[in-house]
Enzyme design. Structure first.
Site, PDB file in Angstrom:
ATOM      1  N   HIS A  17      41.091 -20.264 -31.987  1.00  0.00           N
ATOM      2  CA  HIS A  17      41.401 -20.644 -30.602  1.00  0.00           C
ATOM      3  C   HIS A  17      40.120 -21.051 -29.861  1.00  0.00           C
ATOM      4  CE1 HIS A  17      45.068 -17.835 -31.008  1.00  0.00           C
ATOM      5  NE2 HIS A  17      45.566 -19.042 -30.812  1.00  0.00           N
ATOM      6  N   LYS A  41      59.592 -11.833 -28.310  1.00  0.00           N
ATOM      7  CA  LYS A  41      58.659 -11.431 -29.366  1.00  0.00           C
ATOM      8  C   LYS A  41      58.177 -10.004 -29.092  1.00  0.00           C
ATOM      9  CE  LYS A  41      56.657 -15.690 -31.148  1.00  0.00           C
ATOM     10  NZ  LYS A  41      55.402 -16.436 -31.306  1.00  0.00           N
ATOM     11  N   ARG A  94      45.628 -27.013 -37.763  1.00  0.00           N
ATOM     12  CA  ARG A  94      44.749 -26.471 -38.806  1.00  0.00           C
ATOM     13  C   ARG A  94      44.963 -27.184 -40.125  1.00  0.00           C
ATOM     14  NH1 ARG A  94      47.124 -20.705 -37.404  1.00  0.00           N
ATOM     15  NH2 ARG A  94      48.860 -22.144 -37.308  1.00  0.00           N
TER      16      ARG A  94
END
Ligand code: PNS
Length: 163
Positions: A17, A41, A94
């Site tokens: 990050h 979550k 990524r």
């Protein structure tokens, strides 16, 4: 004034990050790191804790002329971006495996808010396998994660686990 938001769960923030934040600094005058409050979550850290951790690690980022702010939000990222008058949503990629999910989100966000562009930045190779979930899993099972998350994050995770 070029304002972007960098939305995410940040549970916890990783060096990946921070790498994306560093890469986005020259592109914007202001970046709001936007921590999602998602009641569905079960996060390791509360939204307040995540914002606090980011506040602790940001001084380590050489931000130059770009202002870095931290905020939290509920609901749609596109709505939050519009409320903040941001013109861009920053997301890190990524590996190719991120692309499909990110493409769907970017296209949906564009449909919801056509004036806001998603800007993708490629993470450094050394963080290409680093995710918050993997870091939590490895840490909880006693593996080494130094160099992949800030030391503060490791300390906060240790505190969390030791109650
Ligand atoms: O760090 P993450 O978990 O990959 O971030 C995902 C995030 C927060 C960017 C995404 O889940 C999101 O935008 N959630 C908010 C709800 C929303 O806007 N959903 C529609 C996205 S098209």
């Amino acid at each position: 004034m070029r304002r972007a938001i960098f939305p995410g769960s940040f549970d916890p923030p990783t060096n990946g990050h921070l790498d994306i934040i560093r890469r986005s600094l020259p592109l914007f005058d202001e970046i709001i790191i936007a921590v999602l409050n998602n009641p569905e979550k079960k996060p390791m850290f509360t939204v307040e804790e995540r914002c606090g951790i980011i506040r602790e690690i940001l001084p380590g980022v050489e931000n130059g002329k770009c202002r870095l702010l931290i905020d939290s939000f509920s609901g749609l990222t596109a709505d939050f971006a519009r409320r903040k008058s941001a013109t861009a949503i920053v997301r890190g990629i990524r590996a190719i495996s991120d692309y499909e999910y990110e493409l769907r989100m970017a296209l949906m966000n564009r449909r919801l808010e056509p004036t806001i562009e998603t800007v993708f930045l490629m993470a450094a190779e050394e963080y290409s396998y680093v995710s918050s979930n993997l870091m939590k899993q490895v840490f909880i099972l006693g593996g080494r994660v130094e160099g992949l998350i800030p030391a503060t994050v490791e300390a906060r995770m240790r505190e969390k686990l030791n109650g």
